[in-house]
Design a protein around this motif. Sequence first.
Motif, short mmCIF file in Angstrom:
data_model
loop_
_atom_site.label_atom_id
_atom_site.label_comp_id
_atom_site.label_asym_id
_atom_site.label_seq_id
_atom_site.Cartn_x
_atom_site.Cartn_y
_atom_site.Cartn_z
N ARG A 281 13.18 -9.26 -5.12
CA ARG A 281 14.07 -9.87 -4.13
C ARG A 281 14.06 -9.08 -2.82
N MET A 282 14.09 -7.75 -2.93
CA MET A 282 14.04 -6.92 -1.73
C MET A 282 12.75 -7.16 -0.95
N PHE A 283 11.63 -7.29 -1.65
CA PHE A 283 10.35 -7.54 -1.01
C PHE A 283 10.36 -8.90 -0.31
N GLU A 284 10.86 -9.92 -1.00
CA GLU A 284 10.88 -11.27 -0.43
C GLU A 284 11.79 -11.38 0.79
N THR A 285 12.85 -10.59 0.84
CA THR A 285 13.78 -10.66 1.98
C THR A 285 13.42 -9.67 3.09
N GLY A 286 12.44 -8.80 2.83
CA GLY A 286 12.04 -7.82 3.84
C GLY A 286 12.80 -6.51 3.77
N ALA A 287 13.75 -6.41 2.88
CA ALA A 287 14.55 -5.18 2.77
C ALA A 287 13.72 -4.01 2.25
N LEU A 288 12.77 -4.28 1.37
CA LEU A 288 11.93 -3.20 0.82
C LEU A 288 11.02 -2.60 1.90
N GLN A 289 10.48 -3.44 2.75
CA GLN A 289 9.56 -2.99 3.79
C GLN A 289 10.25 -2.01 4.75
N LYS A 290 11.55 -2.15 4.95
CA LYS A 290 12.27 -1.29 5.89
C LYS A 290 12.26 0.18 5.45
N TYR A 291 12.10 0.44 4.18
CA TYR A 291 12.02 1.81 3.69
C TYR A 291 10.74 2.51 4.15
N ASN B 143 0.83 -1.22 0.00
CA ASN B 143 0.00 0.00 0.00
C ASN B 143 0.85 1.26 0.00
N VAL B 144 1.91 1.25 -0.79
CA VAL B 144 2.80 2.40 -0.93
C VAL B 144 2.46 3.10 -2.23
N ASP B 145 2.21 4.41 -2.11
CA ASP B 145 1.96 5.20 -3.31
C ASP B 145 3.28 5.42 -4.04
#
Length: 151
Positions: A139-149, A91-93
Motif C-alpha cells: 500500500r505504501m508503494f502504491e500511494t508513493g509513501a514508500l518512495q519518500k523514504y 532498487n533499494v538494498d
Amino acid sequence: MISITRCLLSPRYHQSYSSSYCTLPPKFPYPFLDFELMGAVGSAVRPQIVDMSSKQAKFVENTIASNKVVIFSKTYCPYCTMAKEPFRKLNVDATIIELDGNPDGNEIQSVLGELTGAKTVPRVFINGKFVGGGTDIKRMFETGALQKYFQ
C-alpha cells in the motif's frame, strides 16, 4: 427463568433445583470441544515470555540499527514476497533475514512479536522504525509513501 438457564449451564446450580425443572445437558460427544475441559486447557496456555536480553534480541536490535531497510521474512511466505517486491522495484538494498533458514528463527520471531506486537512475517523496518508487513508495504508503494523514504 435466569436461574434455570444458569442451572443448565453450570453443574454447581443443579443441586439447588429439583430434577424435574433442571437437568444437565448430555456430555458433548467430541472431547476436544468439551466445554468443561476447555476452561482447564485455556488456563494452561500461557503467553511465552521473551528474554529481551538474549543473543537473538541483541541480533534483532543490532540488525535494525545498522541497516536502512530490514525485512524479517520466510522464504515460502507470499506476504514476504509481497513486501520484498517494492524494494526490488525501487532498487533499494534491503537486508533480508530469512527466519525459516535460521536456527534461531523461532526465537527471533518471538523477539519481533515483542517489539512490534505481532509475530507474523514479514516484519519490515526502515531507518530503525517498524513500518508494517506485506500489505502495508504494498500500500505504501502504491500511494508513493514508500518512495519518500529513499529520495
